[in-house]
Every structure is written in structure tokens, then in C-alpha cells.
Design a protein around this motif. Structure first.
Motif, PDB file in Angstrom:
ATOM      1  N   LEU A 249     111.313 113.033  37.142  1.00  0.00           N
ATOM      2  CA  LEU A 249     111.501 114.456  37.456  1.00  0.00           C
ATOM      3  C   LEU A 249     111.067 115.338  36.288  1.00  0.00           C
ATOM      4  O   LEU A 249     110.529 116.432  36.492  1.00  0.00           O
ATOM      5  CB  LEU A 249     112.963 114.724  37.803  1.00  0.00           C
ATOM      6  CG  LEU A 249     113.461 114.120  39.125  1.00  0.00           C
ATOM      7  CD1 LEU A 249     114.948 114.387  39.317  1.00  0.00           C
ATOM      8  CD2 LEU A 249     112.677 114.675  40.306  1.00  0.00           C
ATOM      9  N   THR A 250     111.265 114.842  35.055  1.00  0.00           N
ATOM     10  CA  THR A 250     110.798 115.578  33.880  1.00  0.00           C
ATOM     11  C   THR A 250     109.278 115.660  33.874  1.00  0.00           C
ATOM     12  O   THR A 250     108.692 116.724  33.606  1.00  0.00           O
ATOM     13  CB  THR A 250     111.296 114.896  32.593  1.00  0.00           C
ATOM     14  OG1 THR A 250     112.730 114.844  32.611  1.00  0.00           O
ATOM     15  CG2 THR A 250     110.831 115.661  31.367  1.00  0.00           C
ATOM     16  N   VAL A 251     108.634 114.524  34.187  1.00  0.00           N
ATOM     17  CA  VAL A 251     107.162 114.513  34.278  1.00  0.00           C
ATOM     18  C   VAL A 251     106.705 115.478  35.367  1.00  0.00           C
ATOM     19  O   VAL A 251     105.723 116.221  35.189  1.00  0.00           O
ATOM     20  CB  VAL A 251     106.648 113.086  34.558  1.00  0.00           C
ATOM     21  CG1 VAL A 251     105.157 113.102  34.856  1.00  0.00           C
ATOM     22  CG2 VAL A 251     106.942 112.171  33.379  1.00  0.00           C
ATOM     23  N   ALA A 252     107.414 115.483  36.513  1.00  0.00           N
ATOM     24  CA  ALA A 252     107.046 116.393  37.606  1.00  0.00           C
ATOM     25  C   ALA A 252     107.105 117.848  37.155  1.00  0.00           C
ATOM     26  O   ALA A 252     106.208 118.647  37.466  1.00  0.00           O
ATOM     27  CB  ALA A 252     107.979 116.173  38.802  1.00  0.00           C
ATOM     28  N   ALA A 253     108.142 118.214  36.386  1.00  0.00           N
ATOM     29  CA  ALA A 253     108.273 119.590  35.898  1.00  0.00           C
ATOM     30  C   ALA A 253     107.126 119.955  34.957  1.00  0.00           C
ATOM     31  O   ALA A 253     106.567 121.061  35.028  1.00  0.00           O
ATOM     32  CB  ALA A 253     109.615 119.760  35.188  1.00  0.00           C
ATOM     33  N   LEU A 254     106.748 119.030  34.078  1.00  0.00           N
ATOM     34  CA  LEU A 254     105.643 119.276  33.153  1.00  0.00           C
ATOM     35  C   LEU A 254     104.317 119.406  33.897  1.00  0.00           C
ATOM     36  O   LEU A 254     103.476 120.251  33.550  1.00  0.00           O
ATOM     37  CB  LEU A 254     105.564 118.142  32.123  1.00  0.00           C
ATOM     38  CG  LEU A 254     106.753 118.040  31.147  1.00  0.00           C
ATOM     39  CD1 LEU A 254     106.634 116.779  30.284  1.00  0.00           C
ATOM     40  CD2 LEU A 254     106.829 119.280  30.261  1.00  0.00           C
ATOM     41  N   VAL A 255     104.140 118.580  34.914  1.00  0.00           N
ATOM     42  CA  VAL A 255     102.898 118.636  35.703  1.00  0.00           C
ATOM     43  C   VAL A 255     102.814 119.959  36.454  1.00  0.00           C
ATOM     44  O   VAL A 255     101.739 120.562  36.559  1.00  0.00           O
ATOM     45  CB  VAL A 255     102.827 117.439  36.674  1.00  0.00           C
ATOM     46  CG1 VAL A 255     101.686 117.621  37.667  1.00  0.00           C
ATOM     47  CG2 VAL A 255     102.621 116.141  35.897  1.00  0.00           C
ATOM     48  N   VAL A 256     103.940 120.435  36.993  1.00  0.00           N
ATOM     49  CA  VAL A 256     103.947 121.729  37.686  1.00  0.00           C
ATOM     50  C   VAL A 256     103.549 122.849  36.724  1.00  0.00           C
ATOM     51  O   VAL A 256     102.758 123.740  37.079  1.00  0.00           O
ATOM     52  CB  VAL A 256     105.349 122.015  38.283  1.00  0.00           C
ATOM     53  CG1 VAL A 256     105.458 123.467  38.737  1.00  0.00           C
ATOM     54  CG2 VAL A 256     105.617 121.087  39.451  1.00  0.00           C
ATOM     55  N   LEU A 257     104.055 122.812  35.508  1.00  0.00           N
ATOM     56  CA  LEU A 257     103.696 123.812  34.506  1.00  0.00           C
ATOM     57  C   LEU A 257     102.194 123.756  34.212  1.00  0.00           C
ATOM     58  O   LEU A 257     101.516 124.802  34.162  1.00  0.00           O
ATOM     59  CB  LEU A 257     104.489 123.576  33.227  1.00  0.00           C
ATOM     60  CG  LEU A 257     104.246 124.557  32.075  1.00  0.00           C
ATOM     61  CD1 LEU A 257     104.608 125.975  32.493  1.00  0.00           C
ATOM     62  CD2 LEU A 257     105.047 124.147  30.831  1.00  0.00           C
ATOM     63  N   ALA A 258     101.651 122.543  34.046  1.00  0.00           N
ATOM     64  CA  ALA A 258     100.218 122.384  33.797  1.00  0.00           C
ATOM     65  C   ALA A 258      99.404 122.878  34.996  1.00  0.00           C
ATOM     66  O   ALA A 258      98.343 123.497  34.831  1.00  0.00           O
ATOM     67  CB  ALA A 258      99.900 120.919  33.506  1.00  0.00           C
ATOM     68  N   PHE A 259      99.897 122.627  36.209  1.00  0.00           N
ATOM     69  CA  PHE A 259      99.206 123.065  37.432  1.00  0.00           C
ATOM     70  C   PHE A 259      99.124 124.588  37.482  1.00  0.00           C
ATOM     71  O   PHE A 259      98.070 125.150  37.796  1.00  0.00           O
ATOM     72  CB  PHE A 259      99.956 122.525  38.647  1.00  0.00           C
ATOM     73  CG  PHE A 259      99.376 122.942  39.969  1.00  0.00           C
ATOM     74  CD1 PHE A 259      98.263 122.301  40.495  1.00  0.00           C
ATOM     75  CD2 PHE A 259      99.938 123.987  40.698  1.00  0.00           C
ATOM     76  CE1 PHE A 259      97.722 122.690  41.709  1.00  0.00           C
ATOM     77  CE2 PHE A 259      99.411 124.379  41.911  1.00  0.00           C
ATOM     78  CZ  PHE A 259      98.294 123.728  42.414  1.00  0.00           C
ATOM     79  N   VAL A 260     100.224 125.268  37.159  1.00  0.00           N
ATOM     80  CA  VAL A 260     100.236 126.738  37.182  1.00  0.00           C
ATOM     81  C   VAL A 260      99.243 127.299  36.170  1.00  0.00           C
ATOM     82  O   VAL A 260      98.475 128.224  36.467  1.00  0.00           O
ATOM     83  CB  VAL A 260     101.660 127.260  36.909  1.00  0.00           C
ATOM     84  CG1 VAL A 260     101.648 128.767  36.683  1.00  0.00           C
ATOM     85  CG2 VAL A 260     102.589 126.906  38.066  1.00  0.00           C
ATOM     86  N   VAL A 261      99.229 126.734  34.969  1.00  0.00           N
ATOM     87  CA  VAL A 261      98.296 127.195  33.927  1.00  0.00           C
ATOM     88  C   VAL A 261      96.860 126.995  34.389  1.00  0.00           C
ATOM     89  O   VAL A 261      96.002 127.889  34.255  1.00  0.00           O
ATOM     90  CB  VAL A 261      98.562 126.452  32.598  1.00  0.00           C
ATOM     91  CG1 VAL A 261      97.467 126.770  31.583  1.00  0.00           C
ATOM     92  CG2 VAL A 261      99.936 126.827  32.040  1.00  0.00           C
ATOM     93  N   LEU A 262      96.569 125.814  34.955  1.00  0.00           N
ATOM     94  CA  LEU A 262      95.215 125.520  35.421  1.00  0.00           C
ATOM     95  C   LEU A 262      94.792 126.476  36.533  1.00  0.00           C
ATOM     96  O   LEU A 262      93.660 126.976  36.540  1.00  0.00           O
ATOM     97  CB  LEU A 262      95.139 124.071  35.912  1.00  0.00           C
ATOM     98  CG  LEU A 262      93.806 123.647  36.538  1.00  0.00           C
ATOM     99  CD1 LEU A 262      92.680 123.684  35.498  1.00  0.00           C
ATOM    100  CD2 LEU A 262      93.912 122.257  37.159  1.00  0.00           C
ATOM    101  N   GLN A 263      95.690 126.748  37.493  1.00  0.00           N
ATOM    102  CA  GLN A 263      95.339 127.625  38.603  1.00  0.00           C
ATOM    103  C   GLN A 263      95.065 129.049  38.142  1.00  0.00           C
ATOM    104  O   GLN A 263      94.167 129.723  38.653  1.00  0.00           O
ATOM    105  CB  GLN A 263      96.463 127.609  39.643  1.00  0.00           C
ATOM    106  CG  GLN A 263      96.678 126.265  40.329  1.00  0.00           C
ATOM    107  CD  GLN A 263      95.405 125.693  40.917  1.00  0.00           C
ATOM    108  OE1 GLN A 263      94.862 126.210  41.890  1.00  0.00           O
ATOM    109  NE2 GLN A 263      94.892 124.636  40.304  1.00  0.00           N
ATOM    110  N   ARG A 264      95.811 129.525  37.145  1.00  0.00           N
ATOM    111  CA  ARG A 264      95.566 130.869  36.621  1.00  0.00           C
ATOM    112  C   ARG A 264      94.206 130.941  35.945  1.00  0.00           C
ATOM    113  O   ARG A 264      93.459 131.911  36.117  1.00  0.00           O
ATOM    114  CB  ARG A 264      96.671 131.251  35.642  1.00  0.00           C
ATOM    115  CG  ARG A 264      98.042 131.433  36.303  1.00  0.00           C
ATOM    116  CD  ARG A 264      99.083 131.911  35.332  1.00  0.00           C
ATOM    117  NE  ARG A 264      98.788 133.251  34.848  1.00  0.00           N
ATOM    118  CZ  ARG A 264      99.546 133.926  34.004  1.00  0.00           C
ATOM    119  NH1 ARG A 264     100.659 133.379  33.533  1.00  0.00           N
ATOM    120  NH2 ARG A 264      99.217 135.137  33.617  1.00  0.00           N
TER     121      ARG A 264
END
Length: 496
Positions: A249-264
């Protein structure tokens, strides 16, 4: 261009007249029914499949979880596929993939091939499911969209309602393989209709552009990793190594953060070079629209409550109240029929009533149905059966108020070119909430069972029912929280 070779939406509308939009809706409804049926009907075949391949229950469930994960992630690719290949080629391609997955799964002699077939079916189902909402918003006038959503929703709801019943008969008569072949006639009928009534144009109404922007593969990879870590992390929390679940779940949270940065970053690059580059997998500018942002919050909580309760209710009735599986099916059947009728009625209402009122009323009824489960004590069989039917019907009426209203209401404020993205995103968050909801209900139920010193398989029934009651209260609370967001679906021009 010759009229017979012009398959744009404008040309098809001119060819078939006023009835065209309904023929188009029926075409995509048949395929969507096939995709939804393939997601739910497998459950009745899992026991026979487990015996055939000598599998444990956990490995057998991979056929369901693999489908759900593939379906959830592939929803984000729908806007790109429509822009690049158009409605017809995308839709028919998905029907072919669903058909091949069904046939391959039915003939499979190895379990890994069954899993591959299920993943293929999930990919097809995920791409297809956002398409009807896009078509309803583009092919129908605003005053007709609610009615169209109601008719479409009624047809689609019947698929999971009748699917397991028909599937049970097929498994008894022909074995588990027949479940996979059940989608074949739906796929063939849908492809036949699509060749006649689904346009070749892209979402903007013009021709599809095969040389357009590339797919955001990095975003898709991050979305896949994040989804898998989230779903598997929630499952592991219920296993023997909860620390592994916490790590995932910690990895999932970090991946979501990376996904948001990439999409922006991808969105900014796309704005600098409109004619080249990569379209973001999820256009984050969608969330600047308040109604869409609030609708997404409602969708994820609604998905959690819907899928979580779909898992919890049968377990409650069988393991908590000691009812037979056949009785459980009898109890839930009237609620399914009421849901289909409610959707059709509310669809017409949503053309005249503000979205926030209908969705809020639906959430309130759904929350009440969960909270009222606490009035059942299991001591009087007649009273128990009556209350179960009543509260199940109340909850399905609530769902009937939400289903035809939420998607179209949340997207009405979007610019037309953002509608495909909006449909894929709101379907994605709803399915993600749904997939997480099943695990969430399992986690809370096990936690409360342990707190009361009870077990599912036996022991003190009063302690068992107390644990179930507290899990239902959790779902009621979630629906209450969603009410706050639902009321903010109100447009600036709507009366309160």
C-alpha cells in the motif's frame, strides 16, 4: 463521399432518421451487457473450475481478480483508442477480443490459459464500458440524456441480475466451460449491429486520426503498478503477512504521487505542442470542474459501497444468519427487478430534476438500507426474511436513483472535447473503489469478528451478527460522507 460508404455519425443520422440514436444506444448496450456479464458470471463456475484444475480457493479467485485489475486499468485507454481508431473500430475490436477470450477460456486445458483469457476479457470490458456515456452525451439532446441513461441502465443491470441464474443452469447441465461461451452470441450480435449503426468517426465528430498522439505508456505502466499494489496490498492485509500488505500500500501511494506528477508534465508538454507528443492518460484539468470532481468522489465511494455490499450481503445471509444459498438468491431476486424498474423511471426524472437531488436521495436510501440491517436478529425466520427483502429493495431503489444520474450529471459541465476523458476517468475511479470495497469489507469484518471473539464458521451467533452489523454501519457511514460531495454536484444555476 458516397452516402453508403460514409459512416460518420452525421451520415448515419441522416440515413436512419430520428430512430438512429436509439439504434446506436442498443448496439453498444448489447456489447456492454456481454462485458458486464463476463465479469460476474464466472463466480458460479469457480467451484467446478477449482475441482477440474485441482486449485485452492485463492488461486481459483485469480480468474476474478485478474479480470477486475485488467478492466480497471484499461478504462483509461478508451479516449486514446477512440481518437486514434474511431468508435466503430475500437468497439468492434473489443468485441473480437471479448469473443476470443470467451472461446479460448472455454477450450482451455491449462489454468494459465484460463487466466490469460480472463485478462483479455477484462481488457476488452474496460475499454467498452466508458463508451456508452460518451455516446449518450454526444448523440442525445440534453433533455433526452436522462431517459437514454435510464433505458441503457435498465438493460445493463439485467445482465448481472440474470447472468448468475443462467450460469448456474449452464454449469449444472454442461460444466464450467459453458460459462465462457455465454458471451459469444452477445458479441456476434453486437458486432453485427455495430457494422450498421456505430460510426467510424472519432469522439470530436471528425475522422479518426491513426497518426495522432502516442499512447502514454509510462502513465499506463504507473497506473497498472499502482492498481495492482493497491488491490493486492488490501488482500495481503487479510493474509498471514499483514506487513507485506502495508508495504504494498505504501508503494501504491508513491506510485500514485509519481503518476500525478507525470500526468501534469505530460499535459503541459501537450499544450506546448498540440500537434505532436503524447496525450496524458488522465487529464487532470478535468478536476477543475467542481461537478466532475465531486462526481468522482461520489463514484469512488459509491463503487466501494456497491461492490462491498454485493460481497457482504450473501456472506451475511449464509454465514451470519445461516440461510441456504438458494434462499439467498430468492431474497435478492425481487431487489434486482426493482432496481431495473427504478432505473428506467429515474432516467426520465433526471431530465427534469437536478442531478444533486437524485444522487443525494439515492445515497440516503442506500445508507438507510445498510443501517437498517441492524434491525435483523435472525431469531424469527419469517420476520428475518421479510426485513431482508425490504432492506435489499430499499438499497436497490437507492442505487436506481444514482446510476442514471451520476455519470451524465458529473460530465455536463465539461467541454465537449473532454467528455471521453471524463467518462473513462469516472468509470475508472468507480471500478477502483469497487475493487477496493470488497477487500475493505473483508478487512473490517475480520477485524470486528476478532474484536467480538467470533468466527465465520461457528461460535456465538450474536457475536457474529454484531461484527456484521458494524461492517454494515461502516458502509452506511461511507454513503453519508458521499452525500456531502453529492450535494455539491449542484450547478451554479440550479435551485437548492
Amino acid at each position: 463521399m458516397n452516402q453508403r460508404t460514409d459512416h460518420s455519425m452525421a451520415a448515419l443520422r441522416a440515413r436512419y432518421g430520428e430512430r438512429y440514436r436509439w439504434l446506436l444506444l442498443l448496439s453498444v448496450m448489447v456489447g456492454t451487457m456481454a462485458s458486464i456479464m463476463s465479469s460476474t458470471i464466472i463466480n458460479v463456475a469457480i467451484p467446478d473450475m477449482s475441482l477440474h484444475f485441482t486449485l485452492g480457493q485463492e488461486r481459483a479467485q485469480w480468474a476474478t481478480s485478474g479480470f477486475m485489475a485488467a478492466m480497471t486499468v484499461s478504462m483509461l485507454t478508451t479516449p486514446w483508442l477512440l481518437a486514434r481508431y474511431g468508435y466503430r473500430h475500437t468497439y468492434v475490436g473489443c468485441m473480437w477480443l471479448l469473443l476470443v477470450g470467451g472461446v479460448a477460456g472455454g477450450f482451455a486445458n491449462d489454468y494459465p490459459l484460463v487466466l490469460a483469457a480472463r485478462v483479455a476479457e477484462g481488457l476488452a470490458a474496460g475499454v467498452v464500458q466508458p463508451i456508452p456515456a460518451i455516446i449518450i452525451l454526444r448523440a442525445f439532446e440534453p433533455h433526452e440524456q436522462g431517459r437514454a441513461s435510464g433505458i441503457f441502465g435498465m438493460g445493463v443491470v439485467l445482465a448481472p441480475a440474470i447472468g448468475p441464474s443462467i450460469g448456474g443452469l449452464l454449469v449444472d447441465a454442461f460444466g464450467w466451460r459453458s460459462i465462457f461461451f455465454m458471451v459469444v452470441p452477445f458479441c456476434l450480435a453486437s458486432m453485427w449491429m455495430a457494422q450498421r449503426f456505430v460510426s467510424t468517426s472519432g469522439p470530436g465528430g471528425g475522422a479518426a486520426n491513426p497518426q495522432g498522439a502516442a499512447l502514454d505508456w509510462r502513465g499506463l505502466l504507473l497506473a497498472t503498478v499502482g492498481t495492482l499494489c493497491l488491490l493486492n496490498g488490501l488482500v495481503q492485509l487479510r493474509g498471514d503477512v499483514p506487513a507485506l500488505g502495508g508495504a504494498m500500500l505504501t508503494v501504491a501511494a508513491l506510485v500514485v504521487l509519481a503518476f500525478v506528477v507525470l500526468q501534469r508534465r505530460t499535459l503541459k508538454a501537450r499544450r506546448r505542442q498540440p500537434d505532436a507528443g503524447v496525450d496524458p492518460l488522465m487529464n487532470l484539468s478535468l478536476f477543475k470542474d467542481r461537478r466532475f470532481a465531486m462526481g468522482s468522489i461520489v463514484a469512488v465511494i459509491y463503487g466501494t459501497a456497491l461492490f462491498g455490499s454485493t460481497y457482504l450481503l450473501p456472506v451475511y445471509m449464509q454465514m451470519g444468519l445461516g440461510l441456504s444459498p438458494s434462499f439467498v438468491g430468492t431474497v435478492l431476486l425481487p431487489a434486482g427487478l426493482v432496481l431495473a424498474i427504478t432505473i428506467a423511471v429515474v432516467g426520465r426524472l433526471s431530465d427534469r430534476q437536478p442531478t444533486h437531488r437524485l444522487v443525494s436521495l439515492g445515497l440516503a436510501l442506500l445508507a438507510a438500507s445498510f443501517a437498517l440491517m441492524l434491525t435483523i436478529d435472525g431469531r424469527d425466520a419469517t420476520r428475518t426474511a421479510t426485513l431482508l427483502v425490504a432492506w435489499a429493495i430499499l438499497g436497490r431503489i437507492g442505487l436506481g436513483f444514482i446510476l442514471p444520474s451520476l455519470n451524465t450529471g458529473a460530465m455536463r459541465g465539461l467541454e465537449r472535447h473532454l467528455i471521453p476523458q471524463g467518462s473513462s476517468v469516472i468509470n475508472f475511479v468507480r471500478m477502483l473503489g469497487g475493487a477496493a470495497g470488497v477487500s475493505l469489507c473483508g478487512i473490517v469484518l475480520e477485524w470486528r469478528l476478532a474484536a467480538h471473539g467470533a468466527q465465520l464458521g461457528g461460535g456465538d451467533q450474536a457475536a457474529r451478527l454484531a461484527a456484521f452489523d458494524e461492517t454494515f454501519l461502516m458502509l452506511a457511514t461511507l454513503c453519508g460522507l458521499a452525500l456531502i460531495a453529492a450535494w455539491r454536484l449542484r450547478s451554479e444555476h440550479s435551485p437548492t
